[in-house]
Design a protein around this motif. Sequence first.
Motif, mmCIF file in Angstrom:
data_model
loop_
_atom_site.group_PDB
_atom_site.id
_atom_site.type_symbol
_atom_site.label_atom_id
_atom_site.label_comp_id
_atom_site.label_asym_id
_atom_site.label_seq_id
_atom_site.Cartn_x
_atom_site.Cartn_y
_atom_site.Cartn_z
ATOM 1 N N LEU A 131 -0.678 4.298 56.913
ATOM 2 C CA LEU A 131 0.780 4.441 56.919
ATOM 3 C C LEU A 131 1.474 3.126 56.574
ATOM 4 O O LEU A 131 0.877 2.041 56.691
ATOM 5 C CB LEU A 131 1.238 4.870 58.321
ATOM 6 C CG LEU A 131 0.823 6.265 58.806
ATOM 7 C CD1 LEU A 131 1.228 6.438 60.262
ATOM 8 C CD2 LEU A 131 1.431 7.352 57.925
ATOM 9 N N SER A 132 2.712 3.239 56.192
ATOM 10 C CA SER A 132 3.541 2.046 56.013
ATOM 11 C C SER A 132 3.609 1.311 57.350
ATOM 12 O O SER A 132 3.812 1.935 58.403
ATOM 13 C CB SER A 132 4.945 2.480 55.566
ATOM 14 O OG SER A 132 5.786 1.356 55.474
ATOM 15 N N GLY A 133 3.389 0.013 57.315
ATOM 16 C CA GLY A 133 3.434 -0.776 58.552
ATOM 17 C C GLY A 133 2.136 -0.807 59.331
ATOM 18 O O GLY A 133 2.061 -1.401 60.399
ATOM 19 N N ASP A 176 4.075 12.160 41.806
ATOM 20 C CA ASP A 176 4.137 10.744 41.425
ATOM 21 C C ASP A 176 3.253 9.881 42.322
ATOM 22 O O ASP A 176 2.635 8.911 41.866
ATOM 23 C CB ASP A 176 5.588 10.251 41.465
ATOM 24 C CG ASP A 176 6.355 10.650 40.203
ATOM 25 O OD1 ASP A 176 5.742 11.274 39.304
ATOM 26 O OD2 ASP A 176 7.556 10.352 40.112
ATOM 27 N N ARG A 177 3.171 10.239 43.575
ATOM 28 C CA ARG A 177 2.250 9.498 44.458
ATOM 29 C C ARG A 177 0.816 9.690 43.960
ATOM 30 O O ARG A 177 0.027 8.739 43.939
ATOM 31 C CB ARG A 177 2.359 9.991 45.900
ATOM 32 C CG ARG A 177 3.630 9.571 46.628
ATOM 33 C CD ARG A 177 3.489 9.937 48.101
ATOM 34 N NE ARG A 177 4.738 9.999 48.827
ATOM 35 C CZ ARG A 177 5.117 9.124 49.763
ATOM 36 N NH1 ARG A 177 4.341 8.098 50.057
ATOM 37 N NH2 ARG A 177 6.254 9.273 50.409
ATOM 38 N N ALA A 178 0.505 10.925 43.567
ATOM 39 C CA ALA A 178 -0.849 11.200 43.063
ATOM 40 C C ALA A 178 -1.120 10.372 41.807
ATOM 41 O O ALA A 178 -2.211 9.806 41.635
ATOM 42 C CB ALA A 178 -1.001 12.691 42.768
ATOM 43 N N GLU A 179 -0.136 10.274 40.934
ATOM 44 C CA GLU A 179 -0.300 9.489 39.708
ATOM 45 C C GLU A 179 -0.408 7.993 40.039
ATOM 46 O O GLU A 179 -1.184 7.262 39.418
ATOM 47 C CB GLU A 179 0.876 9.766 38.760
ATOM 48 C CG GLU A 179 0.910 8.937 37.478
ATOM 49 C CD GLU A 179 -0.306 9.142 36.572
ATOM 50 O OE1 GLU A 179 -1.127 10.036 36.810
ATOM 51 O OE2 GLU A 179 -0.443 8.344 35.609
ATOM 52 N N ASN A 180 0.348 7.556 41.030
ATOM 53 C CA ASN A 180 0.272 6.174 41.503
ATOM 54 C C ASN A 180 -1.158 5.837 41.939
ATOM 55 O O ASN A 180 -1.736 4.818 41.551
ATOM 56 C CB ASN A 180 1.255 6.015 42.675
ATOM 57 C CG ASN A 180 1.334 4.607 43.213
ATOM 58 O OD1 ASN A 180 1.345 3.652 42.436
ATOM 59 N ND2 ASN A 180 1.395 4.464 44.526
ATOM 60 N N ILE A 181 -1.721 6.732 42.721
ATOM 61 C CA ILE A 181 -3.089 6.522 43.220
ATOM 62 C C ILE A 181 -4.074 6.531 42.045
ATOM 63 O O ILE A 181 -4.967 5.683 41.959
ATOM 64 C CB ILE A 181 -3.454 7.615 44.251
ATOM 65 C CG1 ILE A 181 -2.503 7.554 45.449
ATOM 66 C CG2 ILE A 181 -4.898 7.481 44.712
ATOM 67 C CD1 ILE A 181 -2.538 8.791 46.339
ATOM 68 N N PRO A 239 8.761 -3.410 59.785
ATOM 69 C CA PRO A 239 9.199 -4.729 59.310
ATOM 70 C C PRO A 239 10.279 -4.662 58.227
ATOM 71 O O PRO A 239 11.029 -5.607 58.053
ATOM 72 C CB PRO A 239 7.913 -5.355 58.749
ATOM 73 C CG PRO A 239 7.020 -4.201 58.437
ATOM 74 C CD PRO A 239 7.365 -3.127 59.432
ATOM 75 N N LYS A 240 10.332 -3.543 57.519
ATOM 76 C CA LYS A 240 11.326 -3.446 56.435
ATOM 77 C C LYS A 240 12.508 -2.562 56.828
ATOM 78 O O LYS A 240 13.400 -2.328 56.014
ATOM 79 C CB LYS A 240 10.671 -2.877 55.176
ATOM 80 C CG LYS A 240 9.467 -3.678 54.696
ATOM 81 C CD LYS A 240 8.712 -2.895 53.623
ATOM 82 C CE LYS A 240 7.344 -3.495 53.395
ATOM 83 N NZ LYS A 240 6.435 -2.558 52.723
ATOM 84 N N GLY A 241 12.465 -2.030 58.036
ATOM 85 C CA GLY A 241 13.559 -1.161 58.487
ATOM 86 C C GLY A 241 13.556 0.207 57.816
ATOM 87 O O GLY A 241 14.539 0.951 57.882
HETATM 88 N N1 LIG Z 1 9.239 7.606 50.850
HETATM 89 C C1 LIG Z 1 8.424 6.572 51.091
HETATM 90 N N2 LIG Z 1 7.258 6.776 51.734
HETATM 91 C C2 LIG Z 1 6.443 5.731 51.966
HETATM 92 N N3 LIG Z 1 6.702 4.462 51.581
HETATM 93 C C3 LIG Z 1 7.848 4.219 50.921
HETATM 94 C C4 LIG Z 1 8.756 5.264 50.655
HETATM 95 N N4 LIG Z 1 9.824 4.737 49.998
HETATM 96 C C5 LIG Z 1 9.587 3.437 49.854
HETATM 97 N N5 LIG Z 1 8.411 3.112 50.403
HETATM 98 C C6 LIG Z 1 7.834 1.754 50.317
HETATM 99 O O1 LIG Z 1 6.827 1.863 49.332
HETATM 100 C C7 LIG Z 1 5.577 1.395 49.822
HETATM 101 C C8 LIG Z 1 4.467 2.420 49.578
HETATM 102 O O2 LIG Z 1 4.104 2.454 48.246
HETATM 103 P P1 LIG Z 1 2.689 3.018 47.849
HETATM 104 O O3 LIG Z 1 2.581 2.882 46.378
HETATM 105 O O4 LIG Z 1 1.649 2.338 48.661
HETATM 106 O O5 LIG Z 1 2.792 4.550 48.297
HETATM 107 S S1 LIG Z 1 1.899 5.777 47.830
HETATM 108 O O6 LIG Z 1 0.478 5.354 47.869
HETATM 109 O O7 LIG Z 1 2.293 6.167 46.483
HETATM 110 O O8 LIG Z 1 2.196 6.848 48.796
HETATM 111 C C9 LIG Z 1 5.724 1.183 51.302
HETATM 112 O O9 LIG Z 1 5.124 -0.081 51.520
HETATM 113 P P2 LIG Z 1 4.098 -0.372 52.723
HETATM 114 O O10 LIG Z 1 4.978 -0.491 53.919
HETATM 115 O O11 LIG Z 1 3.464 -1.662 52.315
HETATM 116 O O12 LIG Z 1 3.107 0.747 52.827
HETATM 117 C C10 LIG Z 1 7.213 1.215 51.565
HETATM 118 O O13 LIG Z 1 7.684 -0.103 51.676
#
Ligand SMILES: Nc1ncnc2c1ncn2[C@@H]1O[C@H](COP(=O)(O)OS(=O)(=O)O)[C@@H](OP(=O)(O)O)[C@H]1O
Length: 289
Positions: A131-133, A176-181, A239-241
């Motif tokens: 997860l993010s964070g 788009d997430r799938a394409e990113n991966i 950390p990013k709010g």
């Molecule tokens: N909707 C949504 N969901 C999750 N994360 C979001 C979203 N919008 C922006 N962000 C910011 O984008 C970072 C995740 O990008 P990723 O390329 O790792 O995501 S993914 O693999 O395509 O799901 C993620 O960074 P990390 O906190 O480093 O994971 C977030 O800062």
Amino acid sequence: MKGMAALGNQTPGSVLDFSEAVHAKSTPYKAAAFGSRGKKLEICGGVARSSFLPPIKAVEASANSKGKQARSSSAGDVLSNDCGGFSGESRLRVSTVGNSSNIVWHKCSIEKSDRQELLNQKGCVIWITGLSGSGKSTLACALSCALHSRGKLTYILDGDNCRHGLNQDLSFKADDRAENIRRIGEVAKLFADAGVICIASLISPFRKERDACRALLPEGDFIEVYMDVPLQICEERDPKGLYKLARAGKIKGFTGVDDPYEPPLNCEALMYGEEIPRLLVHTVTQPFD
Ligand SMILES: Nc1ncnc2c1ncn2[C@@H]1O[C@H](COP(=O)(O)OS(=O)(=O)O)[C@@H](OP(=O)(O)O)[C@H]1O
Ligand SMILES: Nc1ncnc2c1ncn2[C@@H]1O[C@H](COP(=O)(O)OP(=O)(O)O)[C@@H](O)[C@H]1O
């Protein structure tokens, strides 16, 4: 059982100590690592052993039939020549891969094994998901620092960073997430082929796409690390709010809040707990041939 990738010429049983590479907290990070998928490695001063997989040798394969979809091919469909001139053998095979038709794989006499020998390490992909964070970027950086200080060439592909360039056309919708991966998986494969230890650090929420990236590499060369940190902790860190914005409905489709995350079922390493990763015992391996 899948073998673990070798990270280089380290003494079998040696430990990657992250204590210099990460922030100041000193409590040991709680972690479990699994060398072969599901085979537990000792952590915090423990030992990780693995079987060395020989570098891939190009194998001649039959040409793809017209219209057949192949993900990618480093074997077969080969146009090869020696570096020195035009004397090399050419076996011209035209194929179709995805939407690309009439393409021919061009092979060079300098191969992955040569690059690995030059670098004295084994190219592989360490894929950090969570997860993010959850601490992906922190761990990626710590790992890169630790390996760099041991003379190992690494490169981090961070999801956030790649979205500043290569993937800036992609949104956070499922496709788009799938394409990113997929793209990061393909780039990671190229880095591994270059002999580099590539650390991919992205949420990569979908199991199917992560497994597809694994399938791009020889067995043992893809090390999946799952940051198993509960949503509640990630959200407290925030950390990013962004979690706050997501809870307020200002970001739609935020992973863990109103978008799915599929944890790995069988990863090589599992990181959990709240502490800074002071020690991560990692892979190691039989010496490079
Ligand atoms: N909707 C949504 N969901 C999750 N994360 C979001 C979203 N919008 C922006 N962000 C910011 O984008 C970072 C995740 O990008 P990723 O390329 O790792 O995501 S993914 O693999 O395509 O799901 C993620 O960074 P990390 O906190 O480093 O994971 C977030 O800062
Ligand atoms: N193991 C950990 N224990 C406590 N805090 C951590 C840990 N790893 C990272 N952090 C902190 O959590 C926050 C998110 O870390 P980060 O590496 O940016 O996560 P991600 O890349 O998964 O979004 C940062 O403030 C970081 O300092």
